[in-house]
Design a protein around this motif. Sequence first.
Motif, mmCIF file in Angstrom:
data_model
loop_
_atom_site.group_PDB
_atom_site.id
_atom_site.type_symbol
_atom_site.label_atom_id
_atom_site.label_comp_id
_atom_site.label_asym_id
_atom_site.label_seq_id
_atom_site.Cartn_x
_atom_site.Cartn_y
_atom_site.Cartn_z
ATOM 1 N N ARG A 1 41.257 15.262 64.814
ATOM 2 C CA ARG A 1 42.383 14.600 65.469
ATOM 3 C C ARG A 1 42.026 13.172 65.900
ATOM 4 O O ARG A 1 42.271 12.766 67.038
ATOM 5 C CB ARG A 1 42.869 15.421 66.656
ATOM 6 C CG ARG A 1 43.329 16.814 66.256
ATOM 7 C CD ARG A 1 43.749 17.647 67.434
ATOM 8 N NE ARG A 1 44.125 18.998 67.000
ATOM 9 C CZ ARG A 1 44.521 19.955 67.819
ATOM 10 N NH1 ARG A 1 44.595 19.729 69.118
ATOM 11 N NH2 ARG A 1 44.843 21.150 67.348
ATOM 12 N N GLN A 2 41.456 12.444 64.958
ATOM 13 C CA GLN A 2 41.128 11.056 65.238
ATOM 14 C C GLN A 2 41.228 10.223 63.965
ATOM 15 O O GLN A 2 41.217 10.757 62.848
ATOM 16 C CB GLN A 2 39.737 10.926 65.852
ATOM 17 C CG GLN A 2 38.600 11.437 64.987
ATOM 18 C CD GLN A 2 37.263 11.332 65.690
ATOM 19 O OE1 GLN A 2 37.015 10.410 66.457
ATOM 20 N NE2 GLN A 2 36.393 12.298 65.449
ATOM 21 N N TRP B 1 41.685 5.768 66.996
ATOM 22 C CA TRP B 1 42.834 6.517 67.503
ATOM 23 C C TRP B 1 42.397 7.959 67.763
ATOM 24 O O TRP B 1 41.729 8.572 66.928
ATOM 25 C CB TRP B 1 43.955 6.567 66.475
ATOM 26 C CG TRP B 1 44.566 5.280 66.024
ATOM 27 C CD1 TRP B 1 43.942 4.124 65.661
ATOM 28 C CD2 TRP B 1 45.964 5.046 65.833
ATOM 29 N NE1 TRP B 1 44.850 3.195 65.262
ATOM 30 C CE2 TRP B 1 46.101 3.726 65.349
ATOM 31 C CE3 TRP B 1 47.112 5.827 66.002
ATOM 32 C CZ2 TRP B 1 47.344 3.165 65.052
ATOM 33 C CZ3 TRP B 1 48.345 5.279 65.702
ATOM 34 C CH2 TRP B 1 48.459 3.954 65.239
ATOM 35 N N THR B 2 42.813 8.511 68.892
ATOM 36 C CA THR B 2 42.577 9.930 69.153
ATOM 37 C C THR B 2 43.878 10.588 69.614
ATOM 38 O O THR B 2 44.743 9.932 70.206
ATOM 39 C CB THR B 2 41.495 10.152 70.230
ATOM 40 O OG1 THR B 2 41.891 9.507 71.450
ATOM 41 C CG2 THR B 2 40.146 9.598 69.777
ATOM 42 N N TYR B 3 44.000 11.889 69.314
ATOM 43 C CA TYR B 3 45.186 12.669 69.665
ATOM 44 C C TYR B 3 44.716 13.912 70.414
ATOM 45 O O TYR B 3 43.939 14.705 69.888
ATOM 46 C CB TYR B 3 45.938 13.093 68.410
ATOM 47 C CG TYR B 3 46.408 11.954 67.523
ATOM 48 C CD1 TYR B 3 47.742 11.568 67.492
ATOM 49 C CD2 TYR B 3 45.512 11.278 66.695
ATOM 50 C CE1 TYR B 3 48.177 10.539 66.663
ATOM 51 C CE2 TYR B 3 45.923 10.248 65.870
ATOM 52 C CZ TYR B 3 47.267 9.878 65.857
ATOM 53 O OH TYR B 3 47.683 8.864 65.041
ATOM 54 N N THR B 4 45.189 14.081 71.640
ATOM 55 C CA THR B 4 44.767 15.207 72.466
ATOM 56 C C THR B 4 45.993 15.955 72.973
ATOM 57 O O THR B 4 46.887 15.352 73.594
ATOM 58 C CB THR B 4 43.939 14.722 73.675
ATOM 59 O OG1 THR B 4 42.845 13.909 73.215
ATOM 60 C CG2 THR B 4 43.386 15.901 74.451
ATOM 61 N N GLU B 5 46.062 17.254 72.728
ATOM 62 C CA GLU B 5 47.192 18.044 73.218
ATOM 63 C C GLU B 5 47.037 18.295 74.713
ATOM 64 O O GLU B 5 45.979 18.688 75.190
ATOM 65 C CB GLU B 5 47.281 19.359 72.449
ATOM 66 C CG GLU B 5 47.733 19.180 71.003
ATOM 67 C CD GLU B 5 47.926 20.498 70.280
ATOM 68 O OE1 GLU B 5 49.082 20.885 70.046
ATOM 69 O OE2 GLU B 5 46.889 21.123 69.961
ATOM 70 N N GLU B 6 48.123 18.048 75.439
ATOM 71 C CA GLU B 6 48.176 18.270 76.873
ATOM 72 C C GLU B 6 49.429 19.093 77.190
ATOM 73 O O GLU B 6 50.290 19.261 76.321
ATOM 74 C CB GLU B 6 48.204 16.926 77.612
ATOM 75 C CG GLU B 6 46.959 16.078 77.396
ATOM 76 C CD GLU B 6 46.946 14.816 78.250
ATOM 77 O OE1 GLU B 6 47.955 14.561 78.951
ATOM 78 O OE2 GLU B 6 45.921 14.097 78.216
ATOM 79 N N PRO B 7 49.548 19.603 78.422
ATOM 80 C CA PRO B 7 50.728 20.422 78.759
ATOM 81 C C PRO B 7 52.061 19.719 78.494
ATOM 82 O O PRO B 7 53.049 20.363 78.124
ATOM 83 C CB PRO B 7 50.539 20.705 80.253
ATOM 84 C CG PRO B 7 49.047 20.671 80.433
ATOM 85 C CD PRO B 7 48.552 19.592 79.518
ATOM 86 N N ASP B 8 52.105 18.390 78.659
ATOM 87 C CA ASP B 8 53.367 17.666 78.498
ATOM 88 C C ASP B 8 53.563 17.082 77.105
ATOM 89 O O ASP B 8 54.545 16.385 76.858
ATOM 90 C CB ASP B 8 53.454 16.537 79.528
ATOM 91 C CG ASP B 8 53.533 17.064 80.956
ATOM 92 O OD1 ASP B 8 54.042 18.183 81.144
ATOM 93 O OD2 ASP B 8 53.052 16.368 81.874
ATOM 94 N N GLY B 9 52.605 17.319 76.208
ATOM 95 C CA GLY B 9 52.742 16.773 74.862
ATOM 96 C C GLY B 9 51.409 16.362 74.278
ATOM 97 O O GLY B 9 50.389 17.001 74.535
ATOM 98 N N VAL B 10 51.427 15.278 73.515
ATOM 99 C CA VAL B 10 50.227 14.783 72.851
ATOM 100 C C VAL B 10 49.862 13.415 73.417
ATOM 101 O O VAL B 10 50.701 12.497 73.411
ATOM 102 C CB VAL B 10 50.448 14.663 71.323
ATOM 103 C CG1 VAL B 10 49.204 14.084 70.652
ATOM 104 C CG2 VAL B 10 50.778 16.031 70.733
ATOM 105 N N ALA C 1 56.111 15.693 72.090
ATOM 106 C CA ALA C 1 56.459 16.149 70.743
ATOM 107 C C ALA C 1 55.280 16.939 70.190
ATOM 108 O O ALA C 1 54.153 16.810 70.664
ATOM 109 C CB ALA C 1 56.769 14.955 69.839
ATOM 110 N N PRO C 2 55.519 17.774 69.184
ATOM 111 C CA PRO C 2 54.420 18.547 68.602
ATOM 112 C C PRO C 2 53.380 17.637 67.953
ATOM 113 O O PRO C 2 53.698 16.553 67.439
ATOM 114 C CB PRO C 2 55.125 19.406 67.541
ATOM 115 C CG PRO C 2 56.559 19.442 67.948
ATOM 116 C CD PRO C 2 56.823 18.122 68.586
ATOM 117 N N LEU C 3 52.129 18.090 67.947
ATOM 118 C CA LEU C 3 51.044 17.317 67.362
ATOM 119 C C LEU C 3 51.331 16.984 65.899
ATOM 120 O O LEU C 3 51.080 15.865 65.458
ATOM 121 C CB LEU C 3 49.724 18.099 67.467
ATOM 122 C CG LEU C 3 48.526 17.487 66.736
ATOM 123 C CD1 LEU C 3 48.161 16.133 67.325
ATOM 124 C CD2 LEU C 3 47.319 18.431 66.784
#
Length: 244
Positions: free
Chosen positions: A158-159, A177-186, A95-97
């Motif tokens: 993004r934390q 908590w951390t959020y990292t964008e990857e090719p398949d999502g977050v 899903a989108p960030l």
Amino acid sequence: MTVTDGRSLTEEITDILVTNCGLDPDAAAREPAASLEELGMDSLALLELTAVVADRWRVRIPEQAARLSIPAVADLISRRADPPGHTENSIVIAAPLELVWSVTNDVAGWPDLFTEYARAEILDTDGDTVRFRLTMHPDENGVAWSWVSERTPDLASRQVRARRVETGPFEYMRIHWTYTEEPDGVRMTWVQDFAMKPTAPVDNAGMTERINTNSQVQLAVIKERIERLAGVQPAAVATGGDDA
């Protein structure tokens, strides 16, 4: 907890008290439930025990230990010698960030996101920091656990940094908590650092196992619910390896 030669920690503490503090071994054997005070251990004896324990296990014994029995002192030392707890669990959400961030940081909506929370009450806000009370669904004994936490989200990095304010059985509980964008999502990652109080019903290792198990369950639920909001078709869930 046992020592290297296979003896129990209770036996180790008894030996220290006999050798260094003048404890009568027969009295200790006759009255295993007696407190150190009842066994005749005065403040000087407790100071000597404290010094030996600090040197051997790097654990500080509180003054109140004089009211404890030898097995209780051993249990106290065992818990405090237990390494602090640390867990790290993550999952990729397709899903989108912006969606992942907004849903997971809507604390008031957590009862609809996590399966374990019955209620989330916002108590106060100070800038980006939110203080709130979480109440869980009743456990198998009918007890609904509740505590106050606070968290500070930072979208730019993004934390999120969070901690328990009412620590309950924990000496402390800190969550990152951390959020990292990857090719398949977050990829959303939970890192928890904590220590249990000596009086807690579970030690650090036991709580680490519980948190790791529960985090996998909750992350999978969160992934499914957010991907449903994003219109993603359900797929097999793979987690990698935490909680508010």
